[in-house]
Design a protein around this motif. Structure first.
Motif, PDB file in Angstrom:
ATOM      1  N   GLU A 273      59.430  53.754  45.344  1.00 32.52           N
ATOM      2  CA  GLU A 273      59.570  55.010  46.072  1.00 32.52           C
ATOM      3  C   GLU A 273      59.513  56.207  45.141  1.00 32.52           C
ATOM      4  OE1 GLU A 273      62.187  55.376  49.125  1.00 32.52           O
ATOM      5  OE2 GLU A 273      61.464  53.554  50.086  1.00 32.52           O
ATOM      6  N   MET A 274      58.577  57.051  45.460  1.00 34.77           N
ATOM      7  CA  MET A 274      58.479  58.285  44.684  1.00 34.77           C
ATOM      8  C   MET A 274      59.605  59.198  45.144  1.00 34.77           C
ATOM      9  SD  MET A 274      54.641  58.067  45.839  1.00 34.77           S
ATOM     10  CE  MET A 274      55.261  57.127  47.211  1.00 34.77           C
ATOM     11  N   ASP A 275      60.067  60.008  44.249  1.00 34.20           N
ATOM     12  CA  ASP A 275      61.215  60.868  44.571  1.00 34.20           C
ATOM     13  C   ASP A 275      60.987  61.688  45.828  1.00 34.20           C
ATOM     14  OD1 ASP A 275      62.381  59.909  42.370  1.00 34.20           O
ATOM     15  OD2 ASP A 275      61.790  61.588  41.085  1.00 34.20           O
ATOM     16  N   ASP A 276      59.808  62.322  45.832  1.00 32.09           N
ATOM     17  CA  ASP A 276      59.594  63.227  46.962  1.00 32.09           C
ATOM     18  C   ASP A 276      59.209  62.484  48.226  1.00 32.09           C
ATOM     19  OD1 ASP A 276      57.317  62.530  45.712  1.00 32.09           O
ATOM     20  OD2 ASP A 276      56.264  64.418  46.072  1.00 32.09           O
ATOM     21  N   ALA A 277      58.849  61.177  48.089  1.00 30.10           N
ATOM     22  CA  ALA A 277      58.433  60.424  49.275  1.00 30.10           C
ATOM     23  C   ALA A 277      59.551  60.380  50.309  1.00 30.10           C
ATOM     24  CB  ALA A 277      58.041  59.008  48.880  1.00 30.10           C
ATOM     25  N   THR A 278      60.727  60.050  49.832  1.00 32.80           N
ATOM     26  CA  THR A 278      61.871  59.977  50.732  1.00 32.80           C
ATOM     27  C   THR A 278      62.088  61.326  51.405  1.00 32.80           C
ATOM     28  OG1 THR A 278      62.756  58.696  48.913  1.00 32.80           O
ATOM     29  CG2 THR A 278      64.180  59.012  50.820  1.00 32.80           C
ATOM     30  N   GLU A 283      61.806  64.493  56.180  1.00 40.26           N
ATOM     31  CA  GLU A 283      61.501  65.764  56.812  1.00 40.26           C
ATOM     32  C   GLU A 283      60.644  65.558  58.060  1.00 40.26           C
ATOM     33  OE1 GLU A 283      60.660  68.767  53.758  1.00 40.26           O
ATOM     34  OE2 GLU A 283      59.133  69.460  55.185  1.00 40.26           O
ATOM     35  N   ILE A 284      59.586  64.758  57.875  1.00 37.74           N
ATOM     36  CA  ILE A 284      58.669  64.531  59.004  1.00 37.74           C
ATOM     37  C   ILE A 284      59.370  63.791  60.140  1.00 37.74           C
ATOM     38  CG2 ILE A 284      56.560  63.368  59.733  1.00 37.74           C
ATOM     39  CD1 ILE A 284      55.498  63.725  56.922  1.00 37.74           C
ATOM     40  N   PHE A 285      60.165  62.803  59.769  1.00 35.94           N
ATOM     41  CA  PHE A 285      60.769  61.944  60.784  1.00 35.94           C
ATOM     42  C   PHE A 285      62.263  62.209  60.958  1.00 35.94           C
ATOM     43  CE2 PHE A 285      57.006  59.821  59.140  1.00 35.94           C
ATOM     44  CZ  PHE A 285      56.343  59.463  60.295  1.00 35.94           C
ATOM     45  N   ARG A 286      62.657  63.453  60.750  1.00 35.26           N
ATOM     46  CA  ARG A 286      64.101  63.724  60.747  1.00 35.26           C
ATOM     47  C   ARG A 286      64.756  63.452  62.085  1.00 35.26           C
ATOM     48  NH1 ARG A 286      61.646  68.513  60.176  1.00 35.26           N
ATOM     49  NH2 ARG A 286      61.682  69.920  61.965  1.00 35.26           N
ATOM     50  N   GLU A 287      63.968  63.506  63.165  1.00 37.51           N
ATOM     51  CA  GLU A 287      64.582  63.271  64.463  1.00 37.51           C
ATOM     52  C   GLU A 287      64.587  61.805  64.861  1.00 37.51           C
ATOM     53  OE1 GLU A 287      62.621  66.027  67.113  1.00 37.51           O
ATOM     54  OE2 GLU A 287      63.269  67.638  65.778  1.00 37.51           O
ATOM     55  N   GLU A 288      63.993  60.986  64.023  1.00 35.40           N
ATOM     56  CA  GLU A 288      63.889  59.569  64.365  1.00 35.40           C
ATOM     57  C   GLU A 288      65.110  58.807  63.853  1.00 35.40           C
ATOM     58  OE1 GLU A 288      61.382  58.541  66.152  1.00 35.40           O
ATOM     59  OE2 GLU A 288      60.127  60.333  66.024  1.00 35.40           O
ATOM     60  N   PRO A 289      65.359  57.643  64.482  1.00 33.64           N
ATOM     61  CA  PRO A 289      66.480  56.820  64.000  1.00 33.64           C
ATOM     62  C   PRO A 289      66.217  56.282  62.590  1.00 33.64           C
ATOM     63  CG  PRO A 289      65.286  55.728  65.794  1.00 33.64           C
ATOM     64  CD  PRO A 289      64.746  57.109  65.691  1.00 33.64           C
ATOM     65  N   ARG A 290      67.279  55.780  61.994  1.00 34.20           N
ATOM     66  CA  ARG A 290      67.214  55.361  60.596  1.00 34.20           C
ATOM     67  C   ARG A 290      66.142  54.287  60.347  1.00 34.20           C
ATOM     68  NH1 ARG A 290      69.462  51.502  57.684  1.00 34.20           N
ATOM     69  NH2 ARG A 290      70.393  50.651  59.585  1.00 34.20           N
ATOM     70  N   GLU A 291      66.042  53.280  61.266  1.00 36.70           N
ATOM     71  CA  GLU A 291      65.062  52.205  61.042  1.00 36.70           C
ATOM     72  C   GLU A 291      63.647  52.769  61.004  1.00 36.70           C
ATOM     73  OE1 GLU A 291      67.886  52.333  63.419  1.00 36.70           O
ATOM     74  OE2 GLU A 291      66.516  51.389  64.866  1.00 36.70           O
ATOM     75  N   LEU A 652      51.854  56.866  63.262  1.00 33.64           N
ATOM     76  CA  LEU A 652      50.551  57.214  62.705  1.00 33.64           C
ATOM     77  C   LEU A 652      50.190  58.662  63.043  1.00 33.64           C
ATOM     78  CD1 LEU A 652      48.487  53.962  63.392  1.00 33.64           C
ATOM     79  CD2 LEU A 652      49.395  54.753  61.210  1.00 33.64           C
ATOM     80  N   ARG A 653      50.485  59.045  64.260  1.00 37.76           N
ATOM     81  CA  ARG A 653      50.192  60.405  64.683  1.00 37.76           C
ATOM     82  C   ARG A 653      50.942  61.411  63.822  1.00 37.76           C
ATOM     83  NH1 ARG A 653      50.981  65.135  68.042  1.00 37.76           N
ATOM     84  NH2 ARG A 653      52.934  65.217  66.909  1.00 37.76           N
ATOM     85  N   ASP A 654      52.231  61.153  63.637  1.00 30.40           N
ATOM     86  CA  ASP A 654      53.039  62.095  62.859  1.00 30.40           C
ATOM     87  C   ASP A 654      52.572  62.165  61.414  1.00 30.40           C
ATOM     88  OD1 ASP A 654      54.428  62.614  65.106  1.00 30.40           O
ATOM     89  OD2 ASP A 654      56.206  61.443  64.590  1.00 30.40           O
ATOM     90  N   PHE A 655      52.269  60.998  60.859  1.00 24.93           N
ATOM     91  CA  PHE A 655      51.757  60.994  59.481  1.00 24.93           C
ATOM     92  C   PHE A 655      50.496  61.828  59.380  1.00 24.93           C
ATOM     93  CE2 PHE A 655      54.198  57.173  57.950  1.00 24.93           C
ATOM     94  CZ  PHE A 655      54.645  57.766  56.782  1.00 24.93           C
ATOM     95  N   ARG A 656      49.614  61.654  60.350  1.00 25.72           N
ATOM     96  CA  ARG A 656      48.340  62.347  60.269  1.00 25.72           C
ATOM     97  C   ARG A 656      48.532  63.848  60.428  1.00 25.72           C
ATOM     98  NH1 ARG A 656      44.088  63.756  64.161  1.00 25.72           N
ATOM     99  NH2 ARG A 656      42.273  64.242  62.888  1.00 25.72           N
ATOM    100  N   VAL A 657      49.192  64.220  61.505  1.00 28.34           N
ATOM    101  CA  VAL A 657      49.303  65.642  61.833  1.00 28.34           C
ATOM    102  C   VAL A 657      50.174  66.396  60.821  1.00 28.34           C
ATOM    103  CG1 VAL A 657      50.075  67.275  63.594  1.00 28.34           C
ATOM    104  CG2 VAL A 657      48.911  65.182  64.275  1.00 28.34           C
TER     105      VAL A 657
END
Length: 959
Positions: A273-278, A283-291, A652-657
């Motif tokens: 894991e790169m530092d900024d990856a996490t 940030e992108i998935f902040r509203e998603e559950p932990r899993e 996939l959508r979130d990653f892309r957009v």
DNA sequence: ACAGGTCTATTGTAAC
DNA sequence: GTTACAATAGACCTGT
């Protein structure tokens, strides 16, 4: 120093696998590691100049190991090969001497026949390796799954046979004693190994279920025993998954990334894991559950891993044929291969030729930097070709599955080479090499999702010519004579160009297509040979099955999903020839509008799948209490648990957009990185765009009509709702289609209100797509012509833009468009109309006078099936095709027919048979009329209103 | 019998 | 995957 590609291990393995006979042969002369590695596969090593290149000679001992040829060739000649490329200048100057030279035995020998044979039959087994996983096969003789890995340290492909003890299996709800009681005791089957009791989560029943896993030794036994078990009335699951896929899913492998394999361990080496990856993911998935966030971090590592760079070789063969227009049948391979060309990724190219009486070199120069060899023996030539190809981890062809590989394989048999010495594997629907991987670009470019979403429909015909024209801007060498009649220079040039085009289609634009394949492998979890040969529904299936296994979910059967389909409210009227209702297209006005903004919903359908939790197990599932109803169709969507499809599509959508679209344009990154991210986001686009469609396609194993139906129903509801809100806000919507709204001259702040409303109400993003300075509507749906603020012209759906419209109409139409592009404000309309009138008058006269060429009159239409299969009626292009077929030209599915409309009784003629005098101008006037009318209608006038045209028409009709 | 009209089905292409 | 369009084929009807 590192062990090179585990070659030492390979030797060990060979000893254990080899038969006595083979061991004995190796005793004659041990092939050194160097022999094997000396191939061109090492990208860094500079190639020796052609003049120093010396082929191994002669092959007289060949007969000891290979059976005698069928006697077609005199022994003395068939077994000898001429001096190779170094001499080709001599051929040039004294072409008459070719024959003499070919019979000259070479003084030196570097490689004995045994080595040749060894190299052909040897398999690069290893016990451990660090390499990119490219594919998984099932090896029937070992009864094991085999990983195919590319080892970058040796530049070669290696094989690793499974040591984890994985076996084929399927699942059933019957206990062993139930099977016994029912008289289907599969434990007596010769392939039966054991019963395992397993517990899996049933995604539809929403509970753990206890199942019997029937483990067998042979994948074929799965099919056999599944029939027995299910015919006794028990349910079976996961019995129709190909074994090598099962292996990937169970071992949770990710093809396309770097692995370390050794002992019984298969460990990927994804960057930690790169530092900024996490940070990025959080940030992108902040509203998603932990899993979900954890999953996203794993995905991120997959996307960020750089693609492998492996040596590629493309090849193409030319076969003699007495009938110029007909390719010989590969199942009998009756005629010799006269030439074969290869081009590799290090820039090396080779052509091998078969010596033929009377076919000679001419004065012309040979392609630069190309090694050319002439063979007396076709057999030696083909064996050498295959040997060279097999030194590369990946071989690329165009139509190799159906022609080149089967032809070579069969031809070698005809020439007396036993099957086991020809390392070509002819599978049920494709062909490959024992030791290399094979991609057939004809199949790859035929994958519709790629055609549409990755290549923007730039090519129409699936021929090397049209694909390379469209993507590379160049085509094949033009021929004036059939291949069999070419002189050797031309043959070399032609053959080599095909091989080079084939290679370039994979490597152009910094390995764009190859990297796309890698990215799709990583996402779909399928090997390179599967990915490049299957439609997108299978890609998505791979991803879904893999994900099911990761979660220890049972993969439901078609029937179980089907049941939910009938459980639905299903109110939608049945539409003829359609399974469900689609999108809304608003009725467009007629006229010219200034300053029109186009808003569209960002990836509407995938977003709806995500927002509404749409998945095969969340729609109409009776095991869910808390549901919400889909408007119009009445399906009930579960809110208690998150579905699997929407989680994947949403991710996939979130990653892309949110990430990769931006990264692909980030100027602070290196060019190469940007290009990679562009590949990443394109692959995601292909996936998410297809994610809705597959649910409505029976071919998809998780086919679910209620899902597809709910998606479109929600799309309609959203569009209607937004339309209503626009009215409230006094916005003037002139047009809209599926996910877009055309708004006429809106005040800016009001637009923001609408965007906010959509975000609040539907959780969807409404984006500004285009701003038209002026736009012409013909009144027809999916049909308009706009000029953007930047001056770009956007034409949609107009006849003049279609591929089957004659070229001259397109040309003249674009001249009209040029006139139109001056349109800036309402006051301009009159002057422009006058100019258009002139132009159209000219066109009209030109048609009547036939000032255009025959080619410009040609109508190009694709045969969607073979000519004889048109049994309901005979369209014009089929009539033209049949005329051509009478001349012996074979036309089939996918070919494009060029024809003109004629005055004779039949009314059509293929261009090849027509003259300009055959052309019926009257019929073309009709065509011109419809094309220009779509433009004129916006001005409120019709074709007949163009003064002069009518007069002229009468005049000409009267005369 | 056949020319000319209406109507529907088939076919190919494109937009989304 | 559905929606939409143009061109045409062929079935059917009508009037001669």
């Amino acid at each position: 120093m590192r062990v090179r590609g585990g070659q030492e291990a390979a030797q060990d393995k060979e000893t254990s696998l080899d038969s006595d006979e083979e061991r004995g042969r190796r005793g004659l002369r041990q092939t050194t590691l160097l022999d094997y590695m000396a191939g061109p596969a090492k990208p860094k090593k500079p190639e020796p100049p052609p003049t120093l290149h010396r082929e191994r000679e002669p092959e007289s001992k060949y007969q000891n190991t290979l059976p005698e040829t069928t006697g077609k060739e005199p022994a003395s000649m068939s077994l000898r090969r001429n001096q190779p490329s170094s001499k080709h200048e001599e051929y040039n100057s004294e072409s008459g001497d070719v024959r003499g030279l070919t019979l000259e035995p070479s003084p030196q020998s570097e490689l004995s026949d045994d080595d040749v044979i060894l190299e052909l039959v040897r398999e690069p087994w290893v016990e451990s390796v660090r390499g990119y996983l490219l594919d998984v096969r099932y090896d029937g003789s070992l009864g094991k799954a085999v990983l195919m890995l590319y080892d970058p340290s040796s530049g070669s492909l290696v094989k690793w046979a499974d040591r984890t003890g994985h076996k084929p299996y399927f699942l059933t709800d019957a206990r062993p004693e139930d099977l016994r009681a029912a008289g289907v005791d599969v434990s007596h089957d010769e392939s039966f190994l054991q019963y395992d009791l397993v517990e899996k989560f049933h995604p539809i029943d929403r509970k753990l279920v206890k199942l019997t896993k029937i483990v067998v030794s042979d994948p074929l036994a799965v099919r056999r025993l599944r029939e027995k078990v299910s015919s006794a009335g028990f349910s079976v699951w996961e019995a129709d998954i190909k074994y090598h896929h099962n292996y990937i899913f169970d071992r949770q492998l990710i093809p396309g990334i770097l692995y370390e394999v050794g002992g019984v361990r298969i460990v990927h080496t994804l960057p930690l894991e790169m530092d900024d990856a996490t940070r990025i993911v959080d940030e992108i998935f902040r509203e998603e559950p932990r899993e979900v966030r954890e999953r996203a971090r794993e995905w991120l590592r997959i996307f960020e891993a750089p693609p492998p760079k492996l040596p590629l070789i493309a090849f193409d063969i030319e076969v003699y044929s007495p009938i110029a227009t007909r390719l010989p049948d590969p199942s009998t391979a009756p005629y010799p291969v006269i030439s074969a060309a290869t081009a590799d990724s290090s820039g090396r190219s080779r052509v091998v030729l078969l010596y033929r009486d009377g076919v000679e070199f001419t004065e012309g120069a040979l392609p630069e930097g190309t090694e050319v060899e002439i063979y007396d023996s076709e057999r030696a030539m083909l064996l050498d070709l295959v040997r060279i190809l097999q030194r590369y981890p990946l071989v690329v062809s165009f139509n190799g599955d159906n022609f080149d590989l089967p032809y070579i394989a069969r031809r070698l048999e005809v020439l007396g080479v036993p099957r086991e010495f020809a390392p070509i594997e002819l599978k049920q629907d494709y062909a490959t090499f024992r030791r290399s991987l094979h991609i057939d670009l004809h199949k790859l470019f035929g994958i519709r999702a790629l055609q549409v979403y990755a290549f923007g429909n730039k090519y129409r015909e699936l021929s090397l010519e049209s694909i390379s024209r469209a993507l590379l801007g160049k085509g094949k060498v033009e021929l004036k004579a059939p291949v069999s009649e070419l002189n050797l220079n031309k043959l070399i040039e032609y053959n080599l160009q095909d091989a080079r085009l084939t290679l370039e289609l994979l490597t152009f634009s910094n390995n764009l297509v190859f990297n796309l394949i890698i990215m799709v492998m990583r996402t779909s979890k399928l090997g390179i040979e599967d990915i490049t040969r299957s439609q997108i529904s299978n890609w998505i299936r791979g991803l879904m099955y893999w994900e099911h296994r990761r979660r220890r979910w049972l993969i439901p059967s078609r029937g179980e999903i089907e049941k939910l389909s009938s459980a639905g409210a299903r109110v939608g009227a049945i539409i003829k020839d359609k399974k469900y209702r689609g999108a809304i297209v608003l009725d467009p006005p007629v006229g010219i509008f200034f300053r029109v903004l186009v808003l569209d919903f960002a990836s509407l359908y995938p977003s709806l799948i995500k927002q509404w939790n749409l998945s095969y197990e969340t729609v109409n599932n009776p095991n869910c209490r808390d549901t919400i109803e889909v408007p119009e169709v009445g399906h009930r969507v579960c809110r208690e648990f998150k579905g699997i499809s929407n989680e994947i599509v949403g991710m996939l959508r979130d990653f892309r957009v949110r990430l990769y679209k931006k990264k692909s344009k980030d100027k602070s990154l290196r060019e190469e990185e940007r290009l990679w991210y562009d590949v990443v986001q394109s692959a995601m686009k292909v996936y998410i765009n297809a994610s809705y469609g597959v649910f409505g396609s029976e071919k998809f194993s998780l086919y679910s009509l209620p899902v597809a139906e709910s998606v479109t129903a929600l799309g309609r509801a959203v569009l209607r709702g937004t339309l209503e809100k626009s009215r409230e806000l006094n916005l003037h919507i002139v047009y809209g289609d599926t996910d877009s709204l055309f708004i006429w001259d809106p005040p800016k702040d009001v637009l923001n209100d609408l965007v906010d409303y959509v975000e609040r109400t539907y959780g969807l993003e409404l984006e500004l797509d285009k701003v038209f300075r002026a736009i012409l509507f013909s009144g027809l749906k999916k049909n308009y012509l706009g000029i953007t603020e930047e001056g770009d012209i956007v034409i949609k759906g107009m006849v003049a833009k279609k591929s089957n419209t004659p070229e001259f109409i397109k040309d003249e139409f674009s001249k009209a468009v040029k006139i139109l592009s001056k349109l800036e404000k309402p006051e301009d309309v009159e002057a422009i109309l006058a100019e258009l009138r002139d132009h159209i008058n000219t066109v009209y006269n030109n048609v009547k006078k036939k000032v255009y060429t025959l080619d410009q009159f040609a109508i190009k239409v694709m045969l969607s099936k073979n000519p004889r299969e048109y049994d309901k009626n005979t369209p014009q292009h089929v009539k033209a095709a049949m005329l051509l077929q009478r001349l012996g030209l074979t036309l089939s599915r996918g070919d494009i027919v060029y024809y003109v409309k004629t005055r004779d009784k039949l009314g059509v003629k293929p261009v090849q048979l027509a003259r300009l005098s055959d052309v019926d101008p009257g019929k073309y006037v009709e065509h011109v009329k419809t094309a220009f009318e779509q433009m004129l209608m916006a001005f409120g006038i019709s074709w007949d209103d163009i003064s002069g045209v009518r007069k002229l028409d009468r005049l000409l009709f009267d005369s």
